[in-house]
Design an enzyme around this catalytic site. Structure first.
Site, PDB file in Angstrom:
ATOM      1  N   LYS A 109    -105.723  67.092 -13.551  1.00  0.00           N
ATOM      2  CA  LYS A 109    -104.464  67.050 -12.801  1.00  0.00           C
ATOM      3  C   LYS A 109    -103.267  67.508 -13.625  1.00  0.00           C
ATOM      4  O   LYS A 109    -102.325  68.090 -13.098  1.00  0.00           O
ATOM      5  CB  LYS A 109    -104.224  65.620 -12.294  1.00  0.00           C
ATOM      6  N   GLU A 131     -97.557  62.294  -4.634  1.00  0.00           N
ATOM      7  CA  GLU A 131     -98.471  61.388  -3.953  1.00  0.00           C
ATOM      8  C   GLU A 131     -99.672  61.203  -4.863  1.00  0.00           C
ATOM      9  O   GLU A 131     -99.948  62.054  -5.714  1.00  0.00           O
ATOM     10  CB  GLU A 131     -98.911  61.992  -2.612  1.00  0.00           C
ATOM     11  N   SER A 398    -114.139  66.999 -14.107  1.00  0.00           N
ATOM     12  CA  SER A 398    -112.712  66.968 -13.784  1.00  0.00           C
ATOM     13  C   SER A 398    -111.959  65.789 -14.376  1.00  0.00           C
ATOM     14  O   SER A 398    -110.749  65.880 -14.579  1.00  0.00           O
ATOM     15  CB  SER A 398    -112.522  66.999 -12.269  1.00  0.00           C
TER      16      SER A 398
HETATM   17  C1  LIG Z   1    -110.954  63.158 -11.816  1.00  0.00           C
HETATM   18  C2  LIG Z   1    -110.663  63.703 -10.474  1.00  0.00           C
HETATM   19  N1  LIG Z   1    -111.440  64.660  -9.983  1.00  0.00           N
HETATM   20  C3  LIG Z   1    -111.228  65.191  -8.764  1.00  0.00           C
HETATM   21  C4  LIG Z   1    -110.204  64.739  -7.960  1.00  0.00           C
HETATM   22  C5  LIG Z   1    -110.070  65.337  -6.594  1.00  0.00           C
HETATM   23  O1  LIG Z   1    -108.981  66.196  -6.448  1.00  0.00           O
HETATM   24  P1  LIG Z   1    -109.191  67.751  -6.335  1.00  0.00           P
HETATM   25  O2  LIG Z   1    -110.224  67.986  -5.286  1.00  0.00           O
HETATM   26  O3  LIG Z   1    -107.856  68.267  -5.960  1.00  0.00           O
HETATM   27  O4  LIG Z   1    -109.629  68.261  -7.644  1.00  0.00           O
HETATM   28  C6  LIG Z   1    -109.342  63.737  -8.430  1.00  0.00           C
HETATM   29  C7  LIG Z   1    -108.234  63.247  -7.608  1.00  0.00           C
HETATM   30  O5  LIG Z   1    -107.582  62.282  -7.862  1.00  0.00           O
HETATM   31  C8  LIG Z   1    -109.589  63.207  -9.723  1.00  0.00           C
HETATM   32  O6  LIG Z   1    -108.804  62.251 -10.221  1.00  0.00           O
END
Ligand SMILES: Cc1ncc(COP(=O)(O)O)c(C=O)c1O
Lengths: 416, 276
Positions: A109, A131, A398
């Site tokens: 993020k 948000e 992620s």
């Molecule tokens: C670690 C992590 N991965 C994925 C996501 C999902 O978001 P996005 O699909 O925008 O990557 C989030 C959302 O809070 C997250 O914290």
């Protein structure tokens, strides 16, 4: 490491190619998806934001500052790690993890919030709103706001406030005000509604940092471009490491920012399969899930046209996922387009499969992933054994799982 | 044939009067309240009724209308039910225009073409779709127009000259000036700023201009009546509905009393002031 400026040049070169993928169009549409479905009050601010974004993305001084921040503050480039033990255990393709969990604040993020905060500063805005679902984007926003001395208000659904207490506390430590949203389903979509309402009201001094590739144009394109550093690095790292591109790139999809960040630089590499993994919750057939691409239909929410979970009257449905960050009834419009065109595939895995993968990676590699990420891992665990040992999968790791300790412990019958 | 909206504004203009446009959420607090409420509002001086179509994610609405929306949704009221209410209203009132106000998604799911045909058949005169700015409106407008329905556009304090001209090029019926930056029910309106913006709008758009957001009582209605063609009041009415949600039979009368107050203030401004 290629600098962001190089990357941007690479990006525009790719976009400029005659056969190139050129989305969104100038009005912010990805085919029939995307666009700008917002009240009139926001149209002018969105136009201003688009102008500023397009200008600064070509401004060497801006790009140099972004470069520096990504290197020294975020900790980029993030490593590409060969998960040899887990690959061996699964008995098929070699799995590489793009370690976004090692970024400052523990998830992808921050790539986006660093970029948008620099933009906010250039635009003379003094107040940031955001948000958040899992709290990761809220933390990443509060973090950059603290660093830049900007006021920060984070909207978070009451349900998420309860299940992500540690992140709420982190945001408050960082000086942000966390507003618990009590309307609607009290999750991420309602937090987004409330942030939009704040923005309409305080549009003169406020910059709204949307945390995923949703919202009205230019957000889906802008957030993608800030997150595309993930895929650009991963592509270069794979070429350097393996001498060729991966067979599959894979990521979890909530709003879709970590997925598009990984996918985008591979879009014109036709041989690279792109797979997005949605939250199947208790199972698609139960209706308790958060998988609009797999089980929803097109509609309009939060400023864009995309796939949505909704009832037959067009009311937005309540979603369910074990992971707060995937608990969203919509998805970025570019994913809707990539689905329709067949360039990317979208699948769903259930809560229990994600949880199993969470434990699997933790035990074999000593990496505790976020529950969101665990959805991508779970699908990789199904796919890898069907592939040859000389094939490769890159997964966007992620985020890290620290924020999910309470949730996972509770499932094991332990109160922390 | 002249539309009900155009006929209404034409009549008021010749009388030197400003229109009063109340907004209520259809089906709030329960479906059976809406029809008698609509008739009572007309009797109390409403010139056009804006009927809110409940949607789960009303991003442009403040807490008062959000709660009304949740009550209506809870009572099971959906777009088709709202069309039925208008059909029932038309059985007894063939002149008062009705404009549906809401968000795009329920219309998308019904199918914009089906919506246009069914809304026209039910006696709806126009639609104000809050999340459809002119840039996204071509398809919907193209389907509404052949059915004789106006797509009512919003203008805002942030609409610059270019946007005003653009909206002027596509608008029909009337335009709705959102007097404050904010959600419904928010803020206090700055009448000098409103007057200045209206002059800018009138220079580019030949249609009647309604002003809404921030009008709470007789005095604010009177101030707006001096510069606008229509005074639009929403949250202040919906708040009165909420106050009586446990005694729904009293709602039409209470709202009518309030509209009577607004009507008197507006008429006073029309005869005393510079008029619209
Ligand atoms: C670690 C992590 N991965 C994925 C996501 C999902 O978001 P996005 O699909 O925008 O990557 C989030 C959302 O809070 C997250 O914290």
């Amino acid at each position: 490491m290629a600098t962001v400026a190089d990357d941007i040049q690479h990006r525009s070169a790719a976009e400029g190619a005659p056969s190139g993928y050129q989305y969104p169009d100038t009005s912010g549409h990805f085919g029939r998806y995307g666009g700008r479905f917002v009240p009139e009050t926001l149209m002018h601010p969105l136009a201003e934001l688009t102008d500023a974004y397009e200008r600064y993305l070509k401004d060497p001084a801006f790009l140099a500052e972004l470069d520096n921040d990504l290197r020294d503050y975020v900790g980029r480039p993030s490593p590409l790690y060969h998960a040899e033990r887990w690959s061996r255990e699964l008995g098929g393709a070699q799995i590489f993890l793009k370690r976004e969990d090692l970024n400052h604040t523990g998830a992808h993020k921050v790539n986006n919030t660093v970029g948008q905060a620099l933009l906010a500063k250039r635009m003379g805005k003094t107040r940031i709103i955001a948000e958040t679902g899992a709290g990761q984007h809220g933390v990443a926003s509060a973090t950059v706001a603290a660093r830049m001395g900007l006021e920060c208000v984070v909207y978070m659904g009451e349900v998420d406030v309860a299940r992500q207490q540690a992140n709420v506390y982190r945001m408050r430590l960082l000086g942000a005000e966390v507003v618990s949203v009590k309307s609607g389903s009290r999750t991420l979509k309602d937090a987004l509604n409330e942030a939009m309402r704040d923005w309409v009201t305080n549009v003169d001094n406020t910059f709204y940092i949307i945390g995923t590739v949703a919202g009205p144009h230019p957000y889906p394109a802008m957030v993608r471009d800030f997150q595309a550093v993930i895929g650009r690095e991963a592509r270069a790292q794979m070429l350097e490491r393996a001498g060729r591109l991966p067979d599959v790139v894979m990521a979890c999809v909530g709003g879709g920012s970590n997925a598009i960040g990984l996918f985008y630089p591979f879009i014109e590499d036709a041989d690279v399969r792109m797979i997005g993994v949605e939250a199947g919750g208790e199972g698609i057939l139960t209706g308790h899930h958060a998988a609009p691409l797999c089980a929803g239909k097109p509609g309009v929410l939060h400023g864009n046209r995309t796939y949505l979970m909704e009832d037959e009257n067009g009311q937005i449905a309540e979603t369910h996922s074990i992971s707060a960050g995937l608990d969203y009834p919509g998805v970025g419009p570019e994913h809707a387009w990539l689905k329709d065109t067949g360039r990317a595939e979208y699948v769903a895995v259930n809560d229990d499969e994600a949880l199993a993968a969470f434990h699997g990676l933790t035990r074999t590699e000593g990496i505790i992933p976020a529950l969101e990420t665990s959805h991508a891992l779970a699908y990789a665990a199904k796919l890898a054994p069907t592939m040859r040992r000389d094939q490769t999968i890159v997964i966007n790791l992620s985020g890290r799982g620290d924020k999910d300790m309470d949730t996972v412990a509770r499932l094991d019958g332990i109160e922390l | 044939m002249q539309s009900r909206i155009t006929a209404m504004f034409g009549r008021l203009r010749s009388e030197g009067r400003t229109a009063l446009i109340p907004f209520v959420t259809a089906g709030d607090p329960s479906p059976d309240v809406t029809l008698p409420l609509m008739h009572r509002m007309v009797a109390a001086g409403a010139d056009l009724i804006e009927l809110g179509v409940p949607f789960s994610d009303p991003i442009a609405d403040g807490p008062v209308i959000q709660r009304a929306t949740e009550r209506a949704l809870h009572a099971g009221v959906r777009l088709r039910d709202v069309l039925d209410m208008v059909r029932a209203f038309r059985a007894e009132d063939s002149t008062t225009p009705v404009v549906l106000m809401g968000y795009l998604n329920p219309i998308e799911i019904m199918g914009a073409e089906t919506f246009a045909a069914e809304a026209a058949a039910a006696g709806v005169d126009g639609a104000l779709v809050v999340d459809v700015p002119p840039e996204e409106a071509a398809e919907l407008a193209g389907l509404l127009r052949p059915q004789g329905l106006d797509l009512v556009y919003l203008l805002a304090p942030t609409s610059d000259a270019g946007r005003i001209a653009r909206i002027g090029g596509v608008a029909s019926g009337f335009v709705y000036y959102v007097a404050v930056k904010g959600v419904t029910g928010a803020g206090n309106l700055d009448i000098d700023a409103v007057a200045a913006k209206l002059a800018e709008i009138r220079a580019r758009i030949p249609l009647p201009v309604g002003v809404g957001f921030g009008i709470k009582d007789g005095p604010s209605a009177a101030r707006v009546a001096r510069v606008a063609d229509a005074v639009i009041v929403g949250s202040a009415i919906v708040q009165r509905v909420e106050d009586l949600m446990d005694q729904p039979a009293r709602i039409p009368e209470a709202v009518a009393d309030f509209l009577g107050e607004l009507r008197a203030a507006i008429d006073g401004a029309d005869t005393g002031g510079s008029g619209a």
